[in-house]
Design a protein around this motif. Structure first.
Motif, PDB file in Angstrom:
ATOM      1  N   ARG A  45      15.566  -1.541   3.138  1.00  0.00           N
ATOM      2  CA  ARG A  45      14.958  -2.470   2.358  1.00  0.00           C
ATOM      3  C   ARG A  45      13.915  -1.425   0.861  1.00  0.00           C
ATOM      4  NH1 ARG A  45      12.370  -6.883   5.084  1.00  0.00           N
ATOM      5  NH2 ARG A  45      13.490  -7.693   7.372  1.00  0.00           N
ATOM      6  N   ASP A  46      13.169  -1.552   0.147  1.00  0.00           N
ATOM      7  CA  ASP A  46      12.496  -0.628  -1.037  1.00  0.00           C
ATOM      8  C   ASP A  46      11.559  -0.746  -0.246  1.00  0.00           C
ATOM      9  OD1 ASP A  46      10.827  -3.826  -1.673  1.00  0.00           O
ATOM     10  OD2 ASP A  46      12.030  -3.837  -3.255  1.00  0.00           O
ATOM     11  N   HIS A  48       8.654  -2.446  -1.240  1.00  0.00           N
ATOM     12  CA  HIS A  48       7.982  -3.721  -0.774  1.00  0.00           C
ATOM     13  C   HIS A  48       8.000  -4.197   0.512  1.00  0.00           C
ATOM     14  CE1 HIS A  48       6.003  -2.686  -4.371  1.00  0.00           C
ATOM     15  NE2 HIS A  48       7.365  -2.416  -4.904  1.00  0.00           N
ATOM     16  N   LYS A  49       9.171  -3.602   1.236  1.00  0.00           N
ATOM     17  CA  LYS A  49      10.014  -4.367   2.613  1.00  0.00           C
ATOM     18  C   LYS A  49      10.877  -5.603   2.161  1.00  0.00           C
ATOM     19  CE  LYS A  49       6.520  -3.200   5.438  1.00  0.00           C
ATOM     20  NZ  LYS A  49       5.629  -3.999   6.588  1.00  0.00           N
ATOM     21  N   ASN A  50      11.406  -5.858   0.780  1.00  0.00           N
ATOM     22  CA  ASN A  50      12.229  -6.004   0.574  1.00  0.00           C
ATOM     23  C   ASN A  50      13.715  -5.719   0.927  1.00  0.00           C
ATOM     24  OD1 ASN A  50      10.461  -8.171  -1.418  1.00  0.00           O
ATOM     25  ND2 ASN A  50      10.585  -6.817  -2.706  1.00  0.00           N
TER      26      ASN A  50
END
Length: 97
Positions: A45-46, A48-50
């Motif tokens: 994930r990045d 931002h939790k994407n």
């Protein structure tokens, strides 16, 4: 002059050292293996939790830093052994040694 510790003090210090060693978290720079118990590839994930990728169980990663999200869940920012940046993975799904 040397000072002698009482037997109780010595045992207390030994027990404290053992607890610290056993409970010590992994450190940045650790070599870890992906061990996702769900049987699916581990999401990367990045910030931002994407979800930006996935990594298979058994792969080796290097931890660059650790952190927690707003809910207190542990995360690790990982790279490949060659230094390629991957992203954040759920800390409980990697085993460091």
């Amino acid at each position: 002059m040397s000072q002698k510790l009482s037997p109780l003090t010595g045992l207390t210090l030994a027990a404290f050292a053992a607890v610290l060693a056993w409970g010590a978290p992994a450190l940045a720079g650790d070599r870890c293996k992906v061990t996702d118990p769900t049987g699916t590839p581990l999401n990367i994930r990045d910030i931002h939790k994407n979800i930006i990728g996935k990594i298979e169980n058994g792969r080796i990663v290097m931890v660059q830093r650790y952190g927690e999200d707003d809910a207190g869940k542990p995360w690790a920012y990982v790279t490949t052994q060659g230094g390629k940046r991957l992203g954040w993975v759920y800390r409980e799904f990697i085993s460091c040694y």
